[in-house]
Design a protein around this motif. Structure first.
Motif, PDB file in Angstrom:
ATOM      1  N   GLN B  97      14.756  27.578   8.202  1.00  0.00           N
ATOM      2  CA  GLN B  97      13.298  27.572   8.203  1.00  0.00           C
ATOM      3  C   GLN B  97      12.751  28.975   7.911  1.00  0.00           C
ATOM      4  O   GLN B  97      11.758  29.124   7.189  1.00  0.00           O
ATOM      5  CB  GLN B  97      12.791  27.031   9.545  1.00  0.00           C
ATOM      6  N   LEU B  98      13.400  30.007   8.463  1.00  0.00           N
ATOM      7  CA  LEU B  98      13.019  31.391   8.140  1.00  0.00           C
ATOM      8  C   LEU B  98      13.133  31.628   6.644  1.00  0.00           C
ATOM      9  O   LEU B  98      12.225  32.167   5.997  1.00  0.00           O
ATOM     10  CB  LEU B  98      13.978  32.365   8.839  1.00  0.00           C
ATOM     11  N   GLY B 101      10.501  29.776   4.540  1.00  0.00           N
ATOM     12  CA  GLY B 101       9.202  30.440   4.606  1.00  0.00           C
ATOM     13  C   GLY B 101       9.182  31.714   3.784  1.00  0.00           C
ATOM     14  O   GLY B 101       8.213  31.999   3.068  1.00  0.00           O
ATOM     15  N   GLY B 132       8.057  26.282   6.021  1.00  0.00           N
ATOM     16  CA  GLY B 132       8.849  26.066   7.232  1.00  0.00           C
ATOM     17  C   GLY B 132       8.568  24.689   7.819  1.00  0.00           C
ATOM     18  O   GLY B 132       9.480  23.993   8.285  1.00  0.00           O
ATOM     19  N   TRP B 135      10.450  22.238   5.854  1.00  0.00           N
ATOM     20  CA  TRP B 135      11.891  22.314   6.126  1.00  0.00           C
ATOM     21  C   TRP B 135      12.233  21.688   7.482  1.00  0.00           C
ATOM     22  O   TRP B 135      13.207  20.964   7.619  1.00  0.00           O
ATOM     23  CB  TRP B 135      12.371  23.769   6.040  1.00  0.00           C
ATOM     24  N   GLY B 261       9.469  24.340  12.873  1.00  0.00           N
ATOM     25  CA  GLY B 261       9.828  24.866  11.559  1.00  0.00           C
ATOM     26  C   GLY B 261       8.724  25.751  11.001  1.00  0.00           C
ATOM     27  O   GLY B 261       8.992  26.806  10.430  1.00  0.00           O
ATOM     28  N   ALA B 264       8.818  29.237  12.475  1.00  0.00           N
ATOM     29  CA  ALA B 264       9.921  30.017  11.924  1.00  0.00           C
ATOM     30  C   ALA B 264       9.614  30.401  10.483  1.00  0.00           C
ATOM     31  O   ALA B 264       9.861  31.536  10.062  1.00  0.00           O
ATOM     32  CB  ALA B 264      11.223  29.217  12.012  1.00  0.00           C
ATOM     33  N   GLY B 265       9.039  29.465   9.710  1.00  0.00           N
ATOM     34  CA  GLY B 265       8.692  29.757   8.325  1.00  0.00           C
ATOM     35  C   GLY B 265       7.676  30.900   8.235  1.00  0.00           C
ATOM     36  O   GLY B 265       7.796  31.795   7.391  1.00  0.00           O
TER      37      GLY B 265
END
Ligand SMILES: Nc1ncnc2c1ncn2[C@@H]1O[C@H](COP(=O)(O)OP(=O)(O)OP(=O)(O)O)[C@@H](O)[C@H]1O
Ligand SMILES: [Mg+2]
Lengths: 497, 367
Positions: B97-98, B101, B132, B135, B261, B264-265
């Motif tokens: 997710q990181l 993003g 994110g 995802w 998500g 994190a994104g």
């Protein structure tokens, strides 16, 4: 037990309790929900440590720090929720955790033989080779008793053992208990049902708010006296039902079929109708489709055939959310699983179904002020014993948890109410209150489907009584014409006589 | 009832619960003690090593800033984990997710480099947030409608995200200068300076850190003050009762994966805009994320899945990472020791959590 004190945050659960049991005696422990019965017994069984006081066994002070200590001292306990391993056989469950007579090898044949002996002596019908998951509740309870006897229990604690039993099973249990007492065992028996206490015990101790109110020989006790001691005032043991004008059909079930969890048909063509202002009782031994029936109506189980209609609309297959907006309230049988969130507070549980609606929320934000005053009002009205509305629900006693479910459901002013075992494990004053509320709801025109194994409750509240057997309705009788004998026969499968 | 007695004893349990609330801290100290033994075996003076570590993490304003910069992605991921785990879904997809993003924000930052900062920065952050969300949402849809276990799906999605990143950074997004010079390092060009997040003080500390702290407060409000948060928590604690109460359990599990998500994104977008100003890869996930997708989970658990608790927990882990690097330079221990030390802290913290939970269960009988 001498001067037992036990405090929980905000509650004094046991307040200087003196309590004794004699050899060969059946001693009943009575008290309202939250009076401290389970706590006292948990102390005796080593699950909790008392803050003060001591326990004497045969005149000697003993320290009981764990259930293992208790078992070693000959104390056994049958909890309300059984602690058996479903995937093991009866003999394996009994032997579990005990040293084998053959070192590292299992000695199940020895265990099996001993179980047979014990079952003969005490009249506990159990097949040692059966798998526990196949057993009915009553049989599982017999396994628990055997387990305790096998471990050499002289003193057996039974915490609400009859709450889950059918009347027939209760009679069998009582016969066993009498035999055990005859053999010199001591028994502590907890129940909310006064007639049980009067018929089985030698002495009764009544607790109220954590204190002993009185200990008296059962021969000197009456129902009214015990009720008064428990509650501290006169209790109506019967509710008044004034006649109510019946309205339109509110709930109608048409040829309903559904599968149970094991994939076999649990409902086999149920057709029923409940009118506004009517309470229709469903009597029957549990496991004959009552749970599935309630779940189908509540939208939690999909019927394989047939129709549910509420207020003339076909609601078959509706989501629970749509149903409850449509005026359906549901008191589930398995309240800990389906009715409440253990780790939520009392207040959060009281708004479980209404938290998105005004006045509890504006937009997506919750109005805690309104919620708090609403919760306080229900706590007061339903006499819920809790340290505060923020207390975690899991710290409440069983009966008080049930009151929370009832408070939530009845306050929603339902058009149709499905109540499954609404007073199981609930004390007499709460039962009285719940019955009054159900009757009041009836007077307001709610159509109620009352599912209960307690025939007294069914006879007391219902206008008509339907008996379920193996997924079918074997007959419907008018309350005024119904007798316990006739219902009992029908519950065993005989058609309306 | 003896009200006086009850009141008089109220203080003791409070101190007791405060004592137990700090267990992760004791666990960390214990882990460092075990680390000290290892240092002795390596022939290094532990006092010297740890003092290098402390001064490396907190010793100067630059050190402190580095610690906070390292803590930032942990906090973003950790906040997402708070939502997901509270909703009863075990989101292990922080890494993916990181990355999702960050890649999305990168694409926008590179293609709209002529836009002014006040427009491009919010746009990049929004795009990172949405990427994110998508995802996490894929795992959410799979769970809600096809009953696919979210642990498996989020791990798979991590791999897909990393390979997608590798492809883009070696292809369409690769720095054109690199291609011209023939060096083919898999990274993008530096973004236009208009996309740089403002600096807070003259260090590497950027506005993304402040955004993360602000979000922690918002997530707290979301989880405990809104009806949606209430439902997410109810579903996580008892799906059966929630369903009977009319809550669409699947939908809220999906939502908690989407929101987890998304946070994190957003963290990924903040990393590229605030810190690196470009995107790069070494072929693995950790090359870009530094393992923040996993360490964020540990930080959230360390913070008892409470958004506000996750703030100090993330800072502690940030300090551990920065300080350990400094220690490695100062006393010349192998870099694998740093990895081992990190692992020790995780094991001790998770272990202490299990212990204190078991105690809490028993304490009921003794309070
Ligand atoms: N683990 C606990 N933590 C906090 N309070 C508790 C705990 N267990 C019981 N209590 C409180 O102690 C009081 C006595 O509870 P107890 O379970 O002994 O009642 P009971 O007489 O068995 O009631 P019931 O008939 O409903 O089972 C209640 O007010 C209850 O809320
Ligand atoms: Mg009890």
């Amino acid at each position: 037990m001498r001067g037992i004190v036990k405090r929980f945050p905000g509650v004094l659960a046991n307040d200087r309790i003196d309590f004794d049991v004699r050899a060969g005696e059946i001693h009943a422990l009575l008290g309202e929900n939250g009076a401290g019965k389970t706590t006292l017994m948990n102390i005796l069984y080593g699950l909790y440590r008392p803050d003060q006081g001591q326990i004497l066994l045969n005149g000697r002070a003993v320290a009981i720090h764990s259930p293992a200590d208790a078992i070693r001292l000959g104390i056994g306990m049958i909890h309300q929720h059984f602690m058996l391993v479903p995937t093991l056989s009866v003999a394996e469950n009994v032997a579990l955790g005990l040293p084998s007579s053959r070192g590292f090898l299992l000695d199940l044949d020895v265990v099996t033989r001993r179980i047979r002996e014990l079952s003969n002596v005490y009249g506990l019908r159990v097949d040692p080779t059966a798998m526990v998951w196949q057993l009915a509740v009553g049989e599982q309870q017999r396994v628990e008793i055997l387990k305790a006897l096998y471990r050499g229990a002289d003193l057996l604690i039974l915490d609400e053992p009859t709450a889950v039993l059918t009347p027939q099973e209760v009679r069998e249990l009582f016969a066993t208990l009498r035999r055990m007492a005859g053999e010199g065992h001591s028994l502590i028996f907890i129940s909310h049902k006064l007639h049980e206490v009067l018929s089985i015990s030698d002495r009764v101790t009544v607790l109220r708010d954590g204190r002993v109110v009185k200990t008296l020989p059962t021969s000197e006790a009456t129902r009214e006296e015990l009720a008064r001691l428990m509650v501290g005032r006169e209790v109506l043991l019967r509710v008044e039902r004034s006649p109510v004008e019946l309205g339109d059909v509110r709930l109608s079930l048409k040829d309903l079929w559904a599968h149970g969890d094991k994939g076999v048909p649990a409902l086999r063509g149920v057709t029923l109708a409940v009118r506004a202002g009517e309470i229709l009782g469903i009597a029957g031994v549990s496991g004959n489709g009552q749970r599935e029936l309630a779940e189908v109506i509540a939208g939690l189980r999909t019927p394989s055939q047939g129709q549910v209609e509420i207020d003339g609309m076909d609601t078959t297959g509706w989501s629970p959310e749509r149903l409850l907006k449509h005026g359906l309230a549901y008191i589930p049988e398995e309240r800990m699983r389906d009715g409440v969130v253990r780790d939520f507070s009392v207040e959060e549980n009281l708004i479980l179904k209404d938290h998105v609606d005004r006045p509890f929320a504006s937009g997506i934000f919750m109005n805690f002020g309104t919620i708090a005053s609403y919760a306080d009002r229900l706590i007061e009205n339903f006499d819920i014993r809790t340290p505060s509305r923020d207390a975690p629900l899991k710290n409440l006693s069983g009966g008080n948890i049930q009151k929370i479910v009832l408070a939530r459901e009845l306050s929603r002013e339902p058009r149709v109410l499905v109540a499954a075992q609404p007073t199981r494990g609930v004390d007499i004053s709460a039962t009285e209150y719940i019955h009054q509320r159900l009757i009041a709801q009836r007077a307001k025109g709610t159509a109620t489907l009352l599912i209960s194994e307690d025939l007294d409750e069914i006879l007391n509240l219902s206008d008509r009584i339907a008996v379920m057997y193996e997924g079918q309705i074997v007959g419907v009788v008018d309350q005024r014409e119904a007798t316990v004998e006739q219902l009992g026969l029908m519950m065993a499968g005989a058609h309306k006589v | 009832m003896h009200k006086g007695v009850a009141r008089g004893t109220r203080f003791r349990p409070f101190i007791g619960s405060l004592f137990w609330a700090l267990t992760p801290l004791y666990a960390t100290v214990l882990a460092l003690l075990v680390g000290a033994v290892m240092l002795l075996l390596l022939g290094v003076n532990p006092l010297q090593a740890y003092s290098a570590m402390v001064s490396g993490a907190f010793g100067s304003s630059n050190a402190l800033a580095d610690t906070l910069v390292k803590a930032t992605p942990l906090l973003f991921v950790g906040l997402g984990i708070c939502i997901a785990f509270r909703g009863g879904v075990l989101n292990i997809g922080g890494e993916g997710q990181l990355v999702a993003g960050a890649v999305a924000a990168t694409a926008v930052a590179l293609s709209l480099s002529h836009w002014p900062g006040w427009a491009i920065i919010p746009l990049c952050l929004t795009v990172g947030f949405l990427a994110g969300a998508i995802w996490g949402g894929i795992a959410g849809v799979l769970k809600a409608y096809l009953n696919v276990n979210e642990i498996l799906s989020t791990i798979m999605l991590n791999m897909i995200a990393v390979q997608g990143m590798n492809f883009l950074l070696r292809g369409p997004l690769m720095d054109p200068m690199q291609v011209e010079a023939g060096s083919f390092i898999p990274q993008t060009a530096r973004f236009s300076v208009t996309t740089d997040l403002p600096r807070l003080v003259p260090t590497r500390l950027h506005a993304g850190t402040a955004l993360a702290v602000l979000l922690a407060v918002l997530v707290y409000i979301f989880l405990w003050r809104t009806t949606i948060g209430y439902r997410i928590r109810a579903v996580g604690l008892n799906p059966d009762a929630s369903r009977a109460a009319g809550i669409n359990v699947e939908r809220y599990m999906m939502l908690s994966l989407i929101l987890g998500g998304a946070l994190a994104g957003l963290g990924g977008a903040v990393q590229v805009l605030g810190l690196h100003h470009r995107m790069f890869t070494d072929g693995s996930a950790t090359g870009f994320t530094g393992g923040a997708g996993f360490n964020g989970i540990v930080a959230a658990l360390f913070g008892k899945l409470h958004p506000l608790g996750t703030i100090p927990a993330s800072i502690l882990f940030g300090a551990l990472i920065v300080g350990a690097n400094q220690m490695q330079r100062a006393v010349q221990v192998p870099s694998s020791f740093i990895t081992a030390l990190n692992g020790l802290v995780v094991v001790f913290v998770v272990g202490s959590d299990i212990l204190s939970r078991r105690r809490a269960r028993r304490a009921v009988g003794q309070a």
